[in-house]
Design an enzyme around this catalytic site. Structure first.
Site, mmCIF file in Angstrom:
data_model
loop_
_atom_site.group_PDB
_atom_site.id
_atom_site.type_symbol
_atom_site.label_atom_id
_atom_site.label_comp_id
_atom_site.label_asym_id
_atom_site.label_seq_id
_atom_site.Cartn_x
_atom_site.Cartn_y
_atom_site.Cartn_z
ATOM 1 C CB THR A 156 -0.980 -0.080 1.260
ATOM 2 O OG1 THR A 156 -0.159 0.327 2.296
ATOM 3 C CG2 THR A 156 -1.689 -1.158 1.249
ATOM 4 C CG HIS A 157 0.379 4.498 1.313
ATOM 5 N ND1 HIS A 157 -0.237 5.541 1.208
ATOM 6 C CD2 HIS A 157 -0.226 3.557 1.978
ATOM 7 C CE1 HIS A 157 -1.535 5.395 1.850
ATOM 8 N NE2 HIS A 157 -1.433 4.297 2.480
ATOM 9 C CB SER A 278 19.458 1.370 -24.887
ATOM 10 O OG SER A 278 20.062 2.674 -25.099
ATOM 11 C CE LYS A 284 17.945 1.426 -20.323
ATOM 12 N NZ LYS A 284 17.223 2.157 -19.295
ATOM 13 C CD GLU A 291 9.045 1.956 -20.481
ATOM 14 O OE1 GLU A 291 9.462 2.675 -20.195
ATOM 15 O OE2 GLU A 291 9.416 1.650 -21.572
ATOM 16 C CE1 TYR A 318 -25.048 11.615 -39.388
ATOM 17 C CE2 TYR A 318 -25.382 13.593 -40.699
ATOM 18 C CZ TYR A 318 -24.825 12.567 -40.101
ATOM 19 O OH TYR A 318 -23.511 12.480 -40.478
HETATM 20 N N1 ARG Z 1 -20.282 9.931 -43.469
HETATM 21 C C1 ARG Z 1 -21.764 10.193 -42.654
HETATM 22 C C2 ARG Z 1 -21.457 9.882 -41.360
HETATM 23 O O1 ARG Z 1 -20.419 9.181 -40.949
HETATM 24 C C3 ARG Z 1 -22.805 9.444 -43.262
HETATM 25 C C4 ARG Z 1 -24.099 10.060 -42.943
HETATM 26 C C5 ARG Z 1 -24.202 11.219 -43.686
HETATM 27 N N2 ARG Z 1 -25.649 11.734 -43.631
HETATM 28 C C6 ARG Z 1 -25.948 12.932 -44.005
HETATM 29 N N3 ARG Z 1 -27.184 13.415 -43.981
HETATM 30 N N4 ARG Z 1 -25.069 13.833 -44.508
HETATM 31 O O2 ARG Z 1 -22.162 10.363 -40.328
#
Ligand code: ARG
Length: 476
Positions: A156-157, A278, A284, A291, A318
């Site tokens: 711990t720590h 290295s 090394k 890492e 959208y």
């Molecule tokens: N390439 C677009 C995206 O990845 C697809 C959908 C595009 N739709 C639109 N109404 N422009 O979101």
């Protein structure tokens, strides 16, 4: 100018910088197979519902299969002129089979199409990640049962605290990865919903059958709101959150390997196959791979914050901002897959220096709590026992020895409650074996946890084989 699939409403061609800026084909081409898989289901549904004739469906299906074969052979040339994977494939289709190819997009928008593609893709990757974590988990269980009698200091720590079994230490990571698999499996039910049929935003005027498409594609159900279907990216946020937690776990394990393989600890030696040298210092042997695993956690966390920020305050439905959901998610998949694929063999091939671990566990007063517990058993309140042992430790530090090296009269000078039987309590083995409480480091406890974990492992395996048929990257 007329070559764009949407050029009808336009009187000018796109500015040359816009084309490049707007296009997603450079990164969304990884969706090619799932895009075609989705289109094949969509067109079959259009046929089944009498929206397209069976002859039209057959031509489109055949064209799509040809493109799919080309995609798999790496023979497709995608162009930014057609912006994204959806329009590139539609263009290839019409080039292949003529104007009838243009009927594929009936009752569909790129908005529900891209949502479908991402669901199919993430579903497949979710299963693949569970499989990879399951493999890593298996290596941890194997090492834990092989190293069951190896004892090292628990910290711990980063200060020696109490000795523990190496198996106990490794199984702590197995528990973390079990939670990760459970999280992915739980998220699967939200990923496995079909957005197709939402159209651009409000649904479609065609008599489509959303349930039929969903079932054909192996989904558990459909989105119940078309606006949510095209704008929901929660499943990607969830995916990135789970991925971030997995990276936290991998980075902690990586960090321990880095510490343990240093000369200061010298607890393990990593296999040459997973280390590098290295360019200047001939002596090394660097743990570059752990890492890098540790370092790569940063980009995954960044992708999560990036998408949260993109989605924040975005109005329905959208918006082109949503195109920004992809690169971070794809990079996360590549990163995580790479880290998991390497962590398993690194652990499997590492050499454990049991002697050195044991020596280290015997130093640093890792048995001090046991001496305090001994005094408590003889009636001393724990707080006073803690004080007494604290003074004894100080005495031992000054004398340059361990608690068990004190003579009985030396001990009794601190507390008359100490008897000859104390020595049987202070050895490393006894200290470990005394921790028999549930989930503790005594052998019987570790063995019982191990067998529970093996059972869990089998259950997860069953889940993987149960869902795999829908997720293997092949057309159903
Ligand atoms: N390439 C677009 C995206 O990845 C697809 C959908 C595009 N739709 C639109 N109404 N422009 O979101």
């Amino acid at each position: 100018m007329g070559s764009k699939l949407w050029s009808g409403r336009f009187t000018k061609s796109t500015h040359r910088w816009v084309e490049e800026f707007n296009a997603s084909i450079a990164f969304d081409q990884v969706l090619a197979e799932v895009d075609i898989q989705g289109s094949l289901a969509h067109v079959a549904m259009l046929g089944k519902c009498g929206i397209l004739s069976s002859d039209e469906v057959a031509q489109i299906e055949q064209g799509l299969e040809q493109i799919l074969a080309k995609v798999r052979e790496g023979r497709c040339v995608f162009t930014i002129e057609h912006e994204d994977i959806h329009m590139n494939i539609e263009k290839m289709l019409t080039d292949e089979i003529g104007p009838v190819g243009g009927k594929l997009h009936t009752g569909r928008s790129r908005n529900d199409q891209v949502a479908l593609d991402m669901h199919l893709y993430i579903r497949m990757q979710t299963v693949e990640l569970v499989r990879l974590i399951h493999e890593l988990h298996g290596v941890l269980l194997k090492q834990a049962s092989q190293q069951i009698d190896v004892i090292l200091p628990g910290y711990t720590h980063l200060q020696r605290a109490q000795p523990v079994r190496l198996s106990h230490h490794l199984l702590a990571y197995a528990s973390m990865f079990e939670r990760d698999m459970e999280r992915l499996i739980d998220s699967y039910k939200r990923v496995n919903l079909c957005p197709l049929g939402a159209g651009a935003i409000a649904g479609t005027t065609f008599p489509i059958d959303r349930e039929w498409v969903a079932e054909r594609l192996g989904f558990d159900g459909i989105y119940d709101n078309s606006m949510d279907a095209v704008s929901d990216r929660d499943y990607l946020l969830e995916f990135l959150s789970i991925a971030s937690i997995i990276m936290v776990h991998l980075s902690r394990l990586a960090e321990e390997l880095i510490l343990w393989s240093s000369d200061e600890f010298n607890f393990v030696e990593l296999d040459d196959a997973f280390c590098t040298g290295s360019s200047m210092m001939p002596q090394k042997k660097n743990p570059d791979i752990p890492e890098l695993i540790r370092g790569k956690s940063g980009r995954v966390f960044g992708h999560l914050i990036g998408l949260l920020t993109t989605l924040k305050a975005l109005p329905l439905t959208y918006n082109k901002d949503l195109q920004e959901d992809k690169e971070g998610v794809f990079d996360t998949i590549t990163t995580l897959t790479g880290c998991l694929k390497l962590m398993a063999p690194i652990l499997e091939t590492m050499k454990v220096n049991a002697q050195r671990m044991r020596q280290s566990a015997e130093q640093g007063f890792a048995n001090a709590t046991d001496l305090a517990d001994y005094l408590v058993e003889r009636g001393l309140p724990f707080r006073q026992a803690h004080e007494v042992v604290g003074r004894m430790v100080l005495h031992c530090i000054r004398e340059g020895k361990g608690l068990a090296d004190c003579t009985l009269s030396e001990c009794q000078a601190f507390s008359p409650l100490i008897g000859e039987d104390v020595y049987a309590r202070l050895g490393c083995e006894q200290v470990v074996e005394a921790r028999r409480s549930a989930g503790g480091t005594a052998k019987e406890q570790v063995l019982s946890t191990l067998s529970q974990k093996k059972e869990k492992c089998d259950k997860i395996n069953q889940w993987i084989s149960g869902v795999w048929k829908f997720t293997a990257s092949k057309t159903p």
